[in-house]
Design an enzyme around this catalytic site. Structure first.
Site, PDB file in Angstrom:
ATOM      1  N   GLU A  23      35.674  41.277  41.339  1.00 29.92           N
ATOM      2  CA  GLU A  23      35.847  39.838  41.112  1.00 29.92           C
ATOM      3  C   GLU A  23      35.583  39.047  42.388  1.00 29.92           C
ATOM      4  OE1 GLU A  23      39.304  39.031  38.089  1.00 29.92           O
ATOM      5  OE2 GLU A  23      39.902  40.635  39.478  1.00 29.92           O
ATOM      6  N   LYS A 100      40.495  31.442  33.965  1.00 24.84           N
ATOM      7  CA  LYS A 100      39.372  32.330  34.276  1.00 24.84           C
ATOM      8  C   LYS A 100      38.746  32.728  32.944  1.00 24.84           C
ATOM      9  CE  LYS A 100      39.547  35.518  37.420  1.00 24.84           C
ATOM     10  NZ  LYS A 100      39.819  36.765  38.175  1.00 24.84           N
TER      11      LYS A 100
END
Length: 125
Positions: A23, A100
């Site tokens: 990420e 997200k």
């Protein structure tokens, strides 16, 4: 006037927040919505941007904080709120939602994130 708010709705960012190393390397897409309590009654009369909270300036602050990688969205949301309160001491409240999109958690969902509601106790009468 009882209350007034400046809003940013679903501002899109590509940023590098997350616990997993992947990420932090490739990043992810985020949506941010913000509702800032601010008395803009003067601007309603004057039609002057100097008499209100300029949402472009608020967006600039949000972008600066979104550009700083963090492990946790809680940390990002807290930094954004702190920066807005510091820059604009007359802000009464902040409601913030940070999501997200497509998080790496093995579930088919639109997103995962955090919401917060903060009151600036310095503006309470």
């Amino acid at each position: 006037m009882v209350s007034s708010y400046i809003c940013l709705k679903e501002v899109r960012f590509h940023a590098f927040h997350g616990v997993m190393p992947q990420e932090r390397r490739v990043g992810a897409d985020f949506l941010l919505s913000l509702r800032v309590g601010y008395d803009f009654s003067k601007a309603m009369r004057t039609d002057e941007v100097g008499d209100t909270l300029n949402y472009a300036e608020v967006c600039r602050i949000v972008k600066e904080e979104m550009d700083k990688p963090s492990a946790l969205l809680e940390h990002v949301a807290g930094r954004i709120a702190d920066a807005i309160f510091r820059q604009f001491p007359d802000v009464r409240s902040i409601d913030l939602e940070l999501t997200k999109q497509n998080p790496p958690m093995g579930a088919d969902c639109e997103g995962a994130g955090v919401e917060l509601h903060l009151i600036n106790d310095k503006t309470l009468e």
